[in-house]
Scaffold this active site. Structure first.
Site, PDB file in Angstrom:
ATOM      1  N   THR B  91      12.924  65.250  65.791  1.00 47.26           N
ATOM      2  CA  THR B  91      13.015  66.299  66.547  1.00 47.26           C
ATOM      3  C   THR B  91      14.328  65.802  67.587  1.00 47.26           C
ATOM      4  OG1 THR B  91      11.021  67.430  66.710  1.00 47.26           O
ATOM      5  CG2 THR B  91      12.733  68.186  68.427  1.00 47.26           C
ATOM      6  N   LYS B 166      13.683  74.307  65.448  1.00 52.09           N
ATOM      7  CA  LYS B 166      12.582  73.245  66.153  1.00 52.09           C
ATOM      8  C   LYS B 166      12.480  73.708  67.565  1.00 52.09           C
ATOM      9  CE  LYS B 166       9.135  70.492  66.957  1.00 52.09           C
ATOM     10  NZ  LYS B 166       8.897  69.159  66.429  1.00 52.09           N
ATOM     11  N   LYS B 234      11.360  65.552  76.346  1.00 52.44           N
ATOM     12  CA  LYS B 234      12.734  65.260  75.368  1.00 52.44           C
ATOM     13  C   LYS B 234      13.062  66.549  74.783  1.00 52.44           C
ATOM     14  CE  LYS B 234      12.227  63.811  71.517  1.00 52.44           C
ATOM     15  NZ  LYS B 234      12.088  64.019  70.230  1.00 52.44           N
TER      16      LYS B 234
END
Lengths: 283, 283
Positions: B91, B166, B234
């Protein structure tokens, strides 16, 4: 049993009819009488609360706002026979629920708070989830009645606890529905197909009842109310009223967003209309 | 096929093994070599990316941060044979994914972004959800490989679209997980039984994957990572980096909350540790 039912809106109508279908003698009252008459021949329609409550075993209510609950029970407690059980199923103020519980007790009545989730379909299908607060002994007496309306009945504790549980439930939904709105908005600015995006969401760890039910409605801009925005805003305000010195930044922000939409005329739309806050850049 | 695999952590290890089990010739590389060796005799361990990528048909990667992705592909693109297909499943940044896609193209390589959801269990069971961005022709070539790792593969569009999907997914989860934390905190201050409260939540319109999986962990203060807090932070930062002038107040607030927890030493705990923000009143 002889049952009185106050409030025959989208939720109250099918709930009262389930009790009548189970063989109970049900009398109903509604501020707008035509709505009560719409229940048909299975119930008796009364034209006042005074007329309604006499000689009943259990009195149920499901109305709009805490102010309506207060008004209704001022009358109910004036006219109800001693030992009647009172059950408010409105999503209302826990503080008010406790107040009414105490007041009922003083007058030889018993009071239960029993708000529901599951929406109009849950009410129609008798599959509501019902959260109960009050004395456990009283709860056990009305449990068979609640089971006619819901498939999941949870006793949460003393008076007000049913309301608290419902408010906590609405708190979960606050984060949930706004997360979906922000995600769909982000996806749209990145030119992703919204239906594929929804498939990804419901296919994994972002899945939820809200995503499955309200996600497609947000994409289609279908704002027909399953659950009224104005009622949800009321619930969120109740959380903020009740949270005391607890800090709940997400509920605060979501309530602010819904207030803005309410002020702009979205109050009679469904909760999914929150996506308009992002579409119209109302922030 | 001859496959190179970079990154053999909690996710990468079972994913690479699925490809080996399907009969492919799999070579692996990991910065910490022992982790690569832990995959056993089904794969060949390489000690450098240079050694790894020569003569391969497809190169997969799943590493930690965008900076790791950048570093890995600097080397990969230097040494990979022409026409190799590169698939980053980290990701990571959509902007970086587009940059790498363009850079790969110039060197006669093809690049796909294909991040996943479904956690360690999804990786082990081969039931991940995989979101794909890049050329559709390249996608169709690697689809049989992706199907060994996931049960739900969605082609989202041009390069970077897998990453965007995502990030939208993580945005949904932001609201979801924080709503659960606020609700459980509220319920606790009202002395409701947390397990009964969770039952109410998962039994109705507040239900979600997060409530079912992380709700009980929040109640038990079990902060073992299913998904690392540091990795989720993140992801949220990537959303904020990519959103341009779009306003996403909930993601912003949730990122701020996770940053605070990160700074206070919670980074190697699971995302459910967000409840500590409320328990410890860190606001």
């Amino acid at each position: 049993m002889k049952i009185a039912w106050i409030g025959t809106g989208v939720m109250g109508k099918p709930m009262a009819l389930h009790l009548a279908d189970a063989g109970h003698e049900v009398s109903v009252y509604n501020r707008t009488l035509e709505k009560a008459r719409a229940l048909g021949p299975k119930v008796k329609v009364c034209e006042s609360i005074k007329e309604l409550v006499k000689g009943k075993d259990v009195i149920f209510s499901i109305v709009g706002y805490p102010s309506d609950v207060k008004e209704v029970y001022d009358e109910v407690m004036t006219y109800a026979d001693a030992q009647t059980i009172l059950v408010d199923m409105t999503t209302s103020s826990p503080k008010l629920a406790i107040e009414l519980y105490e007041k009922a007790k003083k007058r030889g009545l018993s009071m239960i708070d029993a708000p529901v989730t599951g929406g109009d379909l849950g009410a129609i299908n008798g599959t509501l989830s019902i959260m109960v607060g009050g004395d456990e002994k009283t709860y056990s007496k009305i449990l068979p009645l609640l089971e006619k309306m819901g498939s999941k009945i949870t006793y949460m504790g003393k008076a007000g606890s049913g309301m608290h549980a419902k408010l906590a439930n609405q708190t979960v939904i606050a984060g949930n529905i706004i997360g979906i709105a922000e995600a769909l908005t982000y996806a749209q600015t990145k030119n992703l197909d919204p239906y594929q995006m929804l498939e990804v969401i419901v296919g994994g760890s972002a899945n939820s009842w809200q995503a499955a039910k309200n996600g497609p409605k947000m994409v289609q801009k279908d704002y027909q109310p399953g659950f009224y925005l104005k009622h949800y805003l009321k619930d969120l305000k109740l959380v903020l009223e009740e949270k005391d010195d607890l800090k709940l930044p997400i509920v605060e922000k979501v309530a602010e967003i819904y207030q803005k939409l309410y002020d702009l005329g979205f109050k009679d739309f469904g909760t999914q209309a929150v996506i308009e806050y992002y579409i119209q850049k109302l922030m």
